[in-house]
Design an enzyme around this catalytic site. Structure first.
Site, PDB file in Angstrom:
ATOM      1  N   THR A 209       0.859  -1.193   0.000  1.00  0.00           N
ATOM      2  CA  THR A 209       0.000   0.000   0.000  1.00  0.00           C
ATOM      3  C   THR A 209       0.892   1.239   0.000  1.00  0.00           C
ATOM      4  O   THR A 209       1.635   1.460   0.951  1.00  0.00           O
ATOM      5  CB  THR A 209      -0.905  -0.023   1.239  1.00  0.00           C
TER       6      THR A 209
ATOM      7  N   PHE B 225      -6.400  -6.590  -1.329  1.00  0.00           N
ATOM      8  CA  PHE B 225      -7.533  -6.315  -0.431  1.00  0.00           C
ATOM      9  C   PHE B 225      -7.791  -7.469   0.539  1.00  0.00           C
ATOM     10  O   PHE B 225      -8.874  -7.572   1.107  1.00  0.00           O
ATOM     11  CB  PHE B 225      -8.798  -6.033  -1.256  1.00  0.00           C
TER      12      PHE B 225
ATOM     13  N   ASN C 280      -9.917   1.291   2.373  1.00  0.00           N
ATOM     14  CA  ASN C 280      -9.660   1.085   3.802  1.00  0.00           C
ATOM     15  C   ASN C 280     -10.227   2.228   4.639  1.00  0.00           C
ATOM     16  O   ASN C 280     -10.771   2.005   5.723  1.00  0.00           O
ATOM     17  CB  ASN C 280      -8.159   0.919   4.063  1.00  0.00           C
TER      18      ASN C 280
ATOM     19  N   LYS D 211     -20.321  -3.887  12.677  1.00  0.00           N
ATOM     20  CA  LYS D 211     -20.326  -4.520  14.000  1.00  0.00           C
ATOM     21  C   LYS D 211     -19.672  -3.573  14.988  1.00  0.00           C
ATOM     22  O   LYS D 211     -18.477  -3.246  14.873  1.00  0.00           O
ATOM     23  CB  LYS D 211     -19.528  -5.832  13.955  1.00  0.00           C
TER      24      LYS D 211
ATOM     25  N   CYS E 162      -3.385  -2.420   9.166  1.00  0.00           N
ATOM     26  CA  CYS E 162      -3.817  -1.707   7.958  1.00  0.00           C
ATOM     27  C   CYS E 162      -4.653  -0.453   8.227  1.00  0.00           C
ATOM     28  O   CYS E 162      -4.251   0.645   7.864  1.00  0.00           O
ATOM     29  CB  CYS E 162      -4.584  -2.658   7.063  1.00  0.00           C
TER      30      CYS E 162
ATOM     31  N   LYS F 171      -2.843   2.412  10.104  1.00  0.00           N
ATOM     32  CA  LYS F 171      -1.736   2.963   9.299  1.00  0.00           C
ATOM     33  C   LYS F 171      -2.271   3.701   8.068  1.00  0.00           C
ATOM     34  O   LYS F 171      -1.843   4.812   7.752  1.00  0.00           O
ATOM     35  CB  LYS F 171      -0.845   1.785   8.884  1.00  0.00           C
TER      36      LYS F 171
HETATM   37  C1  UGA Z   1      -8.270  -4.800   6.256  1.00  0.00           C
HETATM   38  C2  UGA Z   1      -9.258  -4.784   5.092  1.00  0.00           C
HETATM   39  O1  UGA Z   1     -10.488  -5.379   5.477  1.00  0.00           O
HETATM   40  C3  UGA Z   1      -8.693  -5.540   3.884  1.00  0.00           C
HETATM   41  O2  UGA Z   1      -9.577  -5.421   2.785  1.00  0.00           O
HETATM   42  C4  UGA Z   1      -7.339  -4.930   3.501  1.00  0.00           C
HETATM   43  O3  UGA Z   1      -6.731  -5.624   2.438  1.00  0.00           O
HETATM   44  C5  UGA Z   1      -6.412  -4.993   4.697  1.00  0.00           C
HETATM   45  O4  UGA Z   1      -7.020  -4.280   5.802  1.00  0.00           O
HETATM   46  C6  UGA Z   1      -5.116  -4.356   4.292  1.00  0.00           C
HETATM   47  O5  UGA Z   1      -5.107  -3.164   3.966  1.00  0.00           O
HETATM   48  O6  UGA Z   1      -4.121  -5.074   4.160  1.00  0.00           O
HETATM   49  P1  UGA Z   1      -7.615  -6.584   8.159  1.00  0.00           P
HETATM   50  O7  UGA Z   1      -6.831  -5.478   8.771  1.00  0.00           O
HETATM   51  O8  UGA Z   1      -6.993  -7.918   8.005  1.00  0.00           O
HETATM   52  O9  UGA Z   1      -8.115  -6.154   6.674  1.00  0.00           O
HETATM   53  O10 UGA Z   1      -8.887  -6.809   9.070  1.00  0.00           O
HETATM   54  P2  UGA Z   1     -10.453  -6.487   9.022  1.00  0.00           P
HETATM   55  O11 UGA Z   1     -11.193  -7.749   8.978  1.00  0.00           O
HETATM   56  O12 UGA Z   1     -10.775  -5.489   8.015  1.00  0.00           O
HETATM   57  O13 UGA Z   1     -10.662  -5.873  10.482  1.00  0.00           O
HETATM   58  C7  UGA Z   1      -9.983  -4.673  10.879  1.00  0.00           C
HETATM   59  C8  UGA Z   1     -10.433  -4.246  12.247  1.00  0.00           C
HETATM   60  O14 UGA Z   1     -11.772  -3.749  12.195  1.00  0.00           O
HETATM   61  C9  UGA Z   1     -10.431  -5.349  13.318  1.00  0.00           C
HETATM   62  O15 UGA Z   1      -9.874  -4.830  14.503  1.00  0.00           O
HETATM   63  C10 UGA Z   1     -11.907  -5.687  13.507  1.00  0.00           C
HETATM   64  O16 UGA Z   1     -12.187  -6.138  14.811  1.00  0.00           O
HETATM   65  C11 UGA Z   1     -12.548  -4.336  13.230  1.00  0.00           C
HETATM   66  N1  UGA Z   1     -13.932  -4.438  12.776  1.00  0.00           N
HETATM   67  C12 UGA Z   1     -14.224  -4.969  11.553  1.00  0.00           C
HETATM   68  C13 UGA Z   1     -14.967  -3.966  13.588  1.00  0.00           C
HETATM   69  O17 UGA Z   1     -14.737  -3.463  14.709  1.00  0.00           O
HETATM   70  N2  UGA Z   1     -16.254  -4.045  13.134  1.00  0.00           N
HETATM   71  C14 UGA Z   1     -16.570  -4.569  11.921  1.00  0.00           C
HETATM   72  O18 UGA Z   1     -17.774  -4.594  11.578  1.00  0.00           O
HETATM   73  C15 UGA Z   1     -15.527  -5.049  11.122  1.00  0.00           C
END
Ligand code: UGA
Length: 443
Positions: free
Chosen positions: A121, A150, A206, A249, A258, A261
């Protein structure tokens, strides 16, 4: 196709393994010898469901190898994918030194026409810098492309093999043709655009997802005040196709490597162009505050000094051992600052946490052991393992029946069958009568 992936972090390793699974010949490069040795033994340095199996399978088939020899890997490949880290600097700006170093080494190693793809990124305009660095170090013709990633941790293999879309930013005709061909087995939703737009699509995506999370967390905070249920509100909103139900959620805020940052980086990118990204700044601020609601809820029922607080969950989300920017870090630090004794448990991330932070906490071997005789339990990560433990069991373990559920794991019915003092996020008080009869502030 012959592919070289530079950097075996989350993105590089998962991409390399998945491209080999599609039948390509992949060589992954990393500077860290011990990591390369580990990978060549079929072991993986991260916890990611499904990855180890695919890696072993493709190593066995001869499609996948790991090396520290970047020049050799570049020379033997047609497509070079840069997937090195772009960590935050103290200012929030992305640190591009690993990218610049990789570009220089690629330039010095070229031995003919290659396609150079950036998956890391990177701020808008970085691929142009990469192009200039390679040009300065090579006499060979090449084309560059930005193909942002992604994938999510925990579902990385599935996200890579069944992506929602592939974005290819390039002006090179050969790059366009070869990269469309490379990704065609994965999806037919392939968008080819200019490089700067591709770079921006990653940050905007993001930032938008982070905005959804902070938005629903603020709605949750209001729900608590007006007696509404944020899970119902999110479901009701989600039926609207324009809104959608995902990423609504409520909880303790986003963490990980991600969103924190990339939101900071986009604020910086905008700032450098004299644009004040007010909305995203608020998203970040809301996210920072949200985690401390756990502490406020605890303090509403007890003075934390001298109390034993159990914490379930250290990873920033389930199905990963990643603790980077996990809200658990600051919550635990705050508990310790308030002189609480802290016991922690995480099914996968505890070792990582222990290695990274020298915090004065006790590590438990199981969720039950952690909760045993504690004055309160805080749930910070929604591991399935925790959901399988009933509130009744939790109640029987605790010395004092306080459960602060930062992830809304339990239903009203389950809670109403217990005498737990239960606080969740954005949901009405589930055992109000009991709490009103026995105010705990004197505890
Ligand atoms: C995120 C993006 O979802 C990916 O599409 C992207 O490729 C990635 O960053 C990146 O830039 O590399 P990730 O960080 O693995 O992926 O995790 P997520 O599943 O997106 O969750 C991120 C945070 O949001 C977690 O702490 C999760 O608990 C929180 N979250 C997620 C919530 O509090 N509520 C939600 O409804 C969803």
């Amino acid at each position: 196709m012959k592919i070289c992936v530079i950097g075996t972090g989350y993105v590089g390793l998962v991409s390399g393994v998945c491209f080999s699974e599609l039948g390509n010949e992949v060589v992954c490069v990393d500077k860290i010898t011990s990591k390369v040795q580990l990978l060549n033994k079929g072991e993986i340095p991260i916890y990611e469901p499904g990855l180890k199996h695919l890696l072993a399978k493709n190593k066995e088939r001869g499609n996948l190898r790991f090396t520290t020899d970047l020049p050799d890997a570049v020379r033997s490949s047609d497509i070079i994918i840069i997937a090195v880290g772009t960590p935050s600097q103290p200012s929030g700006q992305a640190n591009l030194s690993y990218i610049e170093q990789a570009a220089k080494e690629i330039g010095q190693s070229l031995n003919g026409f290659k396609i150079i793809v950036t998956k890391s990124t990177v701020p808008v305009g970085t691929n142009e810098k990469i192009q200039a660095i390679i040009e300065a170090n090579s006499r060979y013709v090449f084309e560059v492309a930005s193909v942002p990633e992604f994938l999510r941790e925990g579902t990385a293999v599935q996200d890579t093999l069944q992506p929602d879309r592939i974005i290819i930013g390039t002006t090179g005709e050969k790059a366009k043709k070869m990269l469309v061909e490379l990704h065609s087995p994965l999806t037919d939703k392939i968008m080819v655009t200019d490089i700067r737009s591709a770079e921006m699509i990653k940050y905007a995506s993001n930032a938008f997802l982070a905005t959804k999370i902070s938005f629903i967390n603020e709605i949750a905070n209001i729900c608590e005040k007006v007696g509404a249920d944020v899970t119902q509100v999110a479901s009701g909103m989600g039926y609207d196709k324009r809104i959608g139900s995902s990423f609504l959620k409520a909880g303790i805020g986003y963490g990980g490597s991600c969103f924190p940052k990339d939101t900071q980086a986009l604020i910086q990118i905008a700032g450098q162009m004299d644009y004040n990204f007010k909305l995203l700044k608020s998203v970040v601020e809301v996210n920072r505050d949200q985690r401390f609601n756990i502490i406020h809820k605890l303090e509403a029922v007890m003075n934390l000094s001298g109390k034993t607080i159990a914490v379930w969950g250290l990873a920033f989300k389930p199905e990963t051992d990643d603790i980077r920017e996990s809200p658990a870090i600051e919550i635990i630090q705050d508990l310790l600052n308030k002189n609480a004794r802290v016991k922690v448990y995480d099914p996968i991330a505890a070792e990582n946490f222990k290695q990274t932070f020298s915090l004065d906490v006790e590590y438990s071997n199981s969720a039950i052991e952690c909760a045993q005789d504690a004055d309160a339990l805080c749930i910070l990560t929604e591991w399935k393992e925790f959901q399988d433990i009933s509130p009744k069991t939790i109640h029987s373990c605790l010395r004092y029946p306080v459960l602060i559920d930062g992830r809304n794991l339990y239903s009203e019915v389950e809670i109403s069958e217990t005498d737990l003092i239960y606080y969740s996020v954005g949901r009405p008080n589930m055992n109000k009568g009991q709490r009103e009869q026995k105010p705990l502030l004197s505890f």
